[in-house]
Design a protein around this motif. Sequence first.
Motif, PDB file in Angstrom:
ATOM      1  N   VAL A  16     -52.030   1.583  16.664  1.00  0.00           N
ATOM      2  CA  VAL A  16     -53.337   0.935  16.511  1.00  0.00           C
ATOM      3  C   VAL A  16     -53.402  -0.302  17.387  1.00  0.00           C
ATOM      4  O   VAL A  16     -52.374  -0.883  17.751  1.00  0.00           O
ATOM      5  CB  VAL A  16     -53.636   0.489  15.052  1.00  0.00           C
ATOM      6  N   MET A  18     -55.290  -3.985  17.127  1.00  0.00           N
ATOM      7  CA  MET A  18     -56.028  -4.866  16.232  1.00  0.00           C
ATOM      8  C   MET A  18     -56.396  -6.136  16.997  1.00  0.00           C
ATOM      9  O   MET A  18     -55.584  -6.687  17.742  1.00  0.00           O
ATOM     10  CB  MET A  18     -55.166  -5.276  15.029  1.00  0.00           C
ATOM     11  N   SER A  21     -58.035  -9.620  12.681  1.00  0.00           N
ATOM     12  CA  SER A  21     -58.035  -8.719  11.530  1.00  0.00           C
ATOM     13  C   SER A  21     -59.026  -7.568  11.728  1.00  0.00           C
ATOM     14  O   SER A  21     -59.312  -6.835  10.789  1.00  0.00           O
ATOM     15  CB  SER A  21     -58.337  -9.493  10.251  1.00  0.00           C
ATOM     16  N   ASP A  22     -59.537  -7.406  12.948  1.00  0.00           N
ATOM     17  CA  ASP A  22     -60.471  -6.300  13.207  1.00  0.00           C
ATOM     18  C   ASP A  22     -59.765  -5.125  13.855  1.00  0.00           C
ATOM     19  O   ASP A  22     -59.010  -5.287  14.816  1.00  0.00           O
ATOM     20  CB  ASP A  22     -61.618  -6.767  14.126  1.00  0.00           C
ATOM     21  N   PHE A  23     -60.084  -3.946  13.335  1.00  0.00           N
ATOM     22  CA  PHE A  23     -59.540  -2.709  13.884  1.00  0.00           C
ATOM     23  C   PHE A  23     -60.299  -2.383  15.171  1.00  0.00           C
ATOM     24  O   PHE A  23     -61.518  -2.376  15.198  1.00  0.00           O
ATOM     25  CB  PHE A  23     -59.729  -1.596  12.854  1.00  0.00           C
ATOM     26  N   GLY A  26     -57.269   3.415  17.264  1.00  0.00           N
ATOM     27  CA  GLY A  26     -56.018   3.924  16.712  1.00  0.00           C
ATOM     28  C   GLY A  26     -55.927   5.426  16.863  1.00  0.00           C
ATOM     29  O   GLY A  26     -56.944   6.119  16.917  1.00  0.00           O
ATOM     30  N   THR A  46     -54.424   5.599  22.155  1.00  0.00           N
ATOM     31  CA  THR A  46     -55.029   4.404  21.555  1.00  0.00           C
ATOM     32  C   THR A  46     -55.542   3.451  22.626  1.00  0.00           C
ATOM     33  O   THR A  46     -56.640   2.901  22.528  1.00  0.00           O
ATOM     34  CB  THR A  46     -53.995   3.689  20.662  1.00  0.00           C
ATOM     35  N   LEU A 263     -56.081  -3.285   4.327  1.00  0.00           N
ATOM     36  CA  LEU A 263     -57.274  -2.469   4.582  1.00  0.00           C
ATOM     37  C   LEU A 263     -58.211  -2.423   3.377  1.00  0.00           C
ATOM     38  O   LEU A 263     -59.428  -2.392   3.529  1.00  0.00           O
ATOM     39  CB  LEU A 263     -56.865  -1.032   4.933  1.00  0.00           C
ATOM     40  N   HIS A 425     -59.607   3.824   7.696  1.00  0.00           N
ATOM     41  CA  HIS A 425     -58.393   3.922   8.526  1.00  0.00           C
ATOM     42  C   HIS A 425     -57.136   4.117   7.688  1.00  0.00           C
ATOM     43  O   HIS A 425     -56.044   3.722   8.077  1.00  0.00           O
ATOM     44  CB  HIS A 425     -58.215   2.686   9.428  1.00  0.00           C
ATOM     45  N   ILE A 432     -51.049  -0.240  11.063  1.00  0.00           N
ATOM     46  CA  ILE A 432     -51.805  -1.473  10.832  1.00  0.00           C
ATOM     47  C   ILE A 432     -50.906  -2.503  10.133  1.00  0.00           C
ATOM     48  O   ILE A 432     -50.904  -3.683  10.488  1.00  0.00           O
ATOM     49  CB  ILE A 432     -53.091  -1.173  10.028  1.00  0.00           C
TER      50      ILE A 432
END
Lengths: 513, 355
Positions: A16, A18, A21-23, A26, A46, A263, A425, A432
Motif C-alpha cells: 500500500v 499511504m 493517514s490517507d490511503f 494498494g 501499487t 482502518l 481496505h 497498512i
Amino acid sequence: MIRIGVDVGGTNTDAVIMDGSDFVAGSKRLTTPDIISGVRNALAATMEEASGKVSDIGALMVGTTHFVNALVRRRDLAPTGVIRICLPSGSSIPPFSDWPSDLIDGLDGHYRLIHGGYEMDGREIAALNKDELLQAVTDLRAEGITEIALSSVFSTVRSDMEEQAFDIITEAFPNQSVTKSTDIGRLGLLERENAAIINGALRPLAAEVVESFLALAEELDLQCPLYFTKNDGTLISADQVSRLPVLTFACGPTNSMRGAAFLSGIKNGLVADVGGTTMDVGEVQNGFPRPAGTAVSVADVQTNFSMPDVISIGLGGGSIIDREAVTVGPDSVGHRLLEESVVFGGSVLTASDIAVAAGRTEMGDHPPGDLPDLAGLIGALDQKAGDAIARSRTSGEAMTVIAVGGGAVLLPDELDGLEVVRPPHYDLANAIGAAIAQVSGEDSRVIALAESMTREEAIQSVVEAAEAAAVGNGADPDTLQLLSQSDVPLAYLPGSNLAISVTVVGELNMKGT
Amino acid sequence: MANRIKKVDREALALIAKGSTVLGAGGGGDPYVGRLMVQQILGEAGSVDVVQIEDLNHNALVLPIAMMGAPQVMQEKFPSGKEIPKLIEMMERLLERKVEAILCIEAGGLNSTIPFIAAAQMGIPIVDADAMGRAFPELQMVTLTLGGMGATPMAMVDDKGNGATFDTISNQWTEKLARALTIEMGGSAMVSLYPILAGPSRPYLIEGSLSTALDMGRILDEHKSGAAHALADTYGGRVLFTGRVRDVERRSDAGFTKGKLVLEGQLDFDGKGMDLSFQNEFLAGWVEGDLVATTPDLITLLDANTGGPVTTDMVKYGLSVHVLGLPCDPIWRSDEAIGLVGPRYFGIDADYQPL
C-alpha cells in the motif's frame, strides 16, 4: 509524508501507499516461492495505481513472515551451536532441552557449557576462561556449525561476561557470527537462549532477505530508507534486522491488528485476520495488540520475547472442505487457490467456494452451483470461526470483531454474538499496519528506592530515558506515548531495588528528511 | 477425590507440573524447570514409581527433597545435577541408615517436580503425599511442625558443590539460618530436611497430593478457560472474583517478594473491585473491602483467557483473571496451625475465616 507498506504473508503479498493517514493505493498479489517476485508484483502494481498522485516517498516499511516460516518449515536454517556460560551450575538442563527433535536435527544442535556467569546479585559464579571459550568455539566450528548463540547466567542482571565473550570470539574469529542472548530475551535462561539460537539460525536468511529488498528498492527507484516491522508494531532498520531477525517474528499478526484498529477507528476490539490458510484472532487495546502474559512457544520452542497474544486456527480462503466429515480445513490449497478451487475452475472444494455459494462474496468465473450440503458446511465454518472468537475474549463485555485479510469475506456478520465489521481496505490491513508503524524507545535499569525516590518517581525517570531513546531512533517527540511498563523487585539485595523497563512509541519523524 | 497414581512417566509429570501451579497459590515457582530436569534423567521412556505412605514399612526412612530460595533464580541458574546424590549421601551418613523413599514437601509449584529428580536419580519410589497441600514461603510451615517433628538434621548443597548440615533448636531457627546460607549460595540451593519414618509421620502428611496435582493438571487441560469453575466444583472451592489487573506492586523484603494487586471487576463482578496481598503466595483477598479468603486456604489466579494459572511473579497489568479460592487441608485449621500459617503471622490484621 508518503510511506509504502508491504506485508508478505504465507499466501498473499500486499503493498500500500499511504499519505499520512490517507490511503492512496494498494494491491494484493500471490506470494511467490522466491518471495521477492511477489513483492515486486505487488509494489509495481501499487506504484502504477498511485502514479502521478505521489512523489517523494519517505520510507519503505516491510513486514514479512519469511523468518517464522523458515522455522516452522525447518528450512533455510543455519547450523547453530550454543555456548552457555554457566559452569559449575547449569548442566542439569542442557541447551535444546524440550525442543522438537526434528528441529534440533535441522539445526545440527551442538553445544558447549563453559565456566562463568553471575549470581542474581552480580557476583561471579566462576571467572570466564578465555582458553576454554576459544576451545569451545573451535570444537563447534569443527562440528560444522556456522552460527553461535551465546548465553550466560543472569546476563539480564550483568551482561558484561556475555559481551566479553563476544569480543573474545570475534577477535579470534573475525567472521564468526554470534548472537548474544541479552540482545533478545528477558529473565529465564532457557527461553532467552532459545530465542538466541533461533535468531542465529535465521541470520543468513535475514541477510539475504534484506539484500533482496534493497536490490528491489533500487530497481524500482525507491530512494528512501528501508525498515522492517517488529513484534510490537514498531520499526527496526534494515541493518538491525539482519542481526536480530527474531525481533520481527510476530509482525504479521501485529501489523494486521494495528491496521485493523487504524482502518476501523476502533481502538479496543477483537481482530480476526483471515488469510489463505489461517485465521488469527487477537485483541487490540488502545490500538495495540494485547501481549501474551506468559512464555510463548514458537514452532514448539519455548521463548520469552514479547509477542501479541494470538490464537491461530486452520481456517482461510483456501481451506479444503471435507464433505463427508463436514469439516473446513486445516488443510489448504494455499498458494494454488486461483488454480485449484472450484470457483476458479479447479476441482478442490474450498472455504472460498462455499462462501460464494452462500452468497457471502463473489469471486471467480465458475459458480460452484447447487451444494445440497451447503448449510451444514457453512455451519461448520461459522462454528470454527466462532470458537476462535470465543476463546480470544477475556470477558463477556460486548466488543466489535474487526474482520480483515483477504478471507474476511468468508465470515458471517455475527460471531459468538458479536458484530463483525469489515472496514474499508480490509483486505490490505497488514500492509497498512506496516505503513503506519511507529518508532519505539526502550530503557531498563535497576533503581534503588529511598526516602527521596518513590516507585512513581523511579518509573518516571526510566520513562524519560525511554523517550529520549525513541527520539534518538527517529521518533517525533510530540507524538510519544507509553506502550509498556513493568517494575519487578530484585530479591536478595539490601534495600528495595526495582528493575524497571519501559517502552514508548511515537510517529516516525519525517520532518527535514 | 482423584484416583491414586502408581507410576509417573513423562506425560504424567507434565500434568503434575501443571496442576501443581494451582496448588502453588500464586507462588512456589514455575515447575517447568523441575520437569525438564526430570525428563533429562528419565529420557523418553523412563518412569518413577509412586507409593502410598501406608505401603512402606513403619520404620522406613523417607527423605523430603526440595529446592530452597527464590524460584526466579532457578529460571536462570540451573542446578549442576550433582546436588541430590550428594545431599542423600550426607543425610544417610547423618542418620546412619538408607533412604527408602522420597517425599515431596510442598505440592505447590517447583517443589512438586524437584523430588522426582531425586527418585529418578536414586532409583527409589516417591510417596504420594506432601507436607503442605499447597505452597508456603517459609520452611517451618509444614504439617510435620504440627506433629512436633524437627526440620533437622538437614542438609543443603549448592550448584558449586558446597554442602552444609544443620542441627537447630527449632524449625524457625532452621528457616533463619538456612535462608541466610541460601542467599550466600547465590539465591537457590537443594535441601533435604524433615527426615521422617513412614509410620510415625503418617498422621501429619497430606496424602494423595501428587494424585491431586495430576488430576488438577488434567482439569486445566480439559476445561481451558472454564478450568476455574471446574476446579471449584471438583475441590469444594469457589470463584471469588473475575476481573482485570489494574495495579501490581511488588517489593523485595528479607528475601521474599511481597506486594499487592488491584483488580477491576468483570462479568458477574462488574463494578466491583478486589485487592489481593501476597508474600510469594497469595495471602488474602478483599472484595469491596470485605475479606473473602485468607491463608491457609488457597487463593489461585487463573488467566480468564487461557485458564492457565498465573503466579505472583507473572501477573501483569491488564491481564484478565479468575480468582479461585480452594479450602486448605483440614489439618491447617486448628488454632496451632493458624498460629503457624494464618493471616496474623503474615502481618494481616484479620482472623482466619474458613472458605
